[in-house]
Design an enzyme around this catalytic site. Sequence first.
Site, PDB file in Angstrom:
ATOM      1  N   CYS A  13      30.520 101.726   5.456  1.00  0.00           N
ATOM      2  CA  CYS A  13      30.063 102.034   4.097  1.00  0.00           C
ATOM      3  C   CYS A  13      28.736 102.793   4.127  1.00  0.00           C
ATOM      4  CB  CYS A  13      29.978 100.753   3.281  1.00  0.00           C
ATOM      5  SG  CYS A  13      29.712 101.041   1.505  1.00  0.00           S
ATOM      6  N   LYS A  54      29.233  94.989  10.424  1.00  0.00           N
ATOM      7  CA  LYS A  54      28.229  95.780   9.736  1.00  0.00           C
ATOM      8  C   LYS A  54      26.839  95.218  10.015  1.00  0.00           C
ATOM      9  CE  LYS A  54      27.322  97.819   5.177  1.00  0.00           C
ATOM     10  NZ  LYS A  54      27.751  97.865   3.762  1.00  0.00           N
ATOM     11  N   GLU A  96      37.354 100.627   4.649  1.00  0.00           N
ATOM     12  CA  GLU A  96      36.578  99.384   4.609  1.00  0.00           C
ATOM     13  C   GLU A  96      37.338  98.305   3.837  1.00  0.00           C
ATOM     14  OE1 GLU A  96      32.161  97.959   2.992  1.00  0.00           O
ATOM     15  OE2 GLU A  96      33.160  99.706   2.126  1.00  0.00           O
TER      16      GLU A  96
END
Length: 526
Positions: free
Chosen positions: A402, A350, A286
């Site tokens: 994440c 995301k 990430e």
Amino acid sequence: MERLAGRVMLLSGAGQAFTALGAGLFSVLALPPFGFFAALFVSLPLLVWLLDGATPAPGATGLRRLAPAFRIGWLFGFGYFVGGLWWLGNALLVEAEDFAWALPLAVFGLPAFLALYYGLATALARLFWSDGWGRIAALAAAFGVSEWLRGLLFTGFPWNAVGYGAMPVPLLMQSAAPLGIAAINALAVFVFAMPALLGTRRGWKVGLALAGVLFAAHVGYGVHALHVRPVPASAEAVVRLVQPVIDQAMKLDDSARAEIFERHLALSAAPAEEGGRRPDIIVWPETSIPFILTHNPDALSRIAEVLDDDQMLVAGAVRTEDGGTGKPPRYYNSVYVIDGKGQITAAADKVHLVPFGEYMPFEDLLQSFGVSAVAAMPGGFSGARDHQVLTVAAQRLYPLICYEAIFPDEIGAQAEDVSALLNVTNDAWFGRTPGPYQHFQQAQLRAVERGLPLVRSANNGISAVIDARGRIVTGLAYDVPGFVDAALPGRLDDPAAAERHRMVFWGVIAFFFLLALVARTAFRRG
């Protein structure tokens, strides 16, 4: 045992409070990095005995009758969440001059809020309370509902759901495939709390026998899944995971950007181990690209120099797009797919952002007090509406960026025909604490639940290629820089998993509440 149970039931005041708090804190031993699941055989019976003694004050009516049970559950939850989440404060110390003031809110404030869910669970269970194993069923159902709500309300935060304590290793994770974590939360409480019957003796033979059967089935199914059922064949693609181990303070240092980028490139360009095949797909963690990639065409040229023509890179990065006339640009926490010619062929953003980390709830109000998000760009990150499947070297990857990996429902219908789950993360914010180990276990469970292999690249660990049954094919331990190559494991075909998990969960909850209701009715008649 009866004498101990009696003493716990008679506790009041500070003694009762410290016992509830200590029981919750002791439960943390069931979580990574300890994985001592037997701790729950101690803490949950203590909780049951404390609730046995949680009698309302004379003349109390309505919700006041539930106040003692709520208090005990809240204290138990506060101990559990402080012990299991204290490491969140480490992220605030990376830029201590700006965020150290919020340390008590992270270490104690968030646990105090999350403990409300466990207070709700014990208060709800107390409505169905009786003697014998009926009260265990009530507690199990109530905990199942409260954990479900914790993953849903206020954007959700199901970190360290109680069921994870029953699944420290792949052998004990396999039940997640047919049942899902939500049902296991309730079943785990039912099994682990059952020794409380030894303290009251009522219905203990039936209760312990039932708990023993459930635990044996849990283990037996794990043996069957790992050693009897056929293993899916691996895909043809070879994946390289890059784990650069870059300190978070260095990632925030603008002068270190070139060094960070070159470190990723060097690990990507390294030859395969002797006898190994050159990777088809290289995965960076990430936000591994330390600048806005589309503003740096030279960086794409450097990537093309490192990759062979038929290799592809999947890299975490911050993506930006124009916000429109008179509006600031929007920023996204994203992954890019880059081919051997240095061309961006796909991107995914995301969806589920971290509140107070990547964006600020009630932003205008809080910014008026000088409060900003810990890891956000100016104006905060924007979230995508839905997940986008990435096609990489003929493989279809479902990205979870994440902490999206802790949400079972984050894996939508698009995952039905994908080759693997892809989890990129940067846990360097939390240092060498239990946090990265807990995150890894929860990502592992997503692979088992959906019958999909998982490719996980983390900045400082834990990076691994995990098969569809949660076993680590290869990986790098925490804070070990380097790379690993592995063939992408095959998937298990289970397209109806998500729907089945929902049905099983509500079936388990209804069954436990029915048992509790029947037991309470019988108890009153007796």
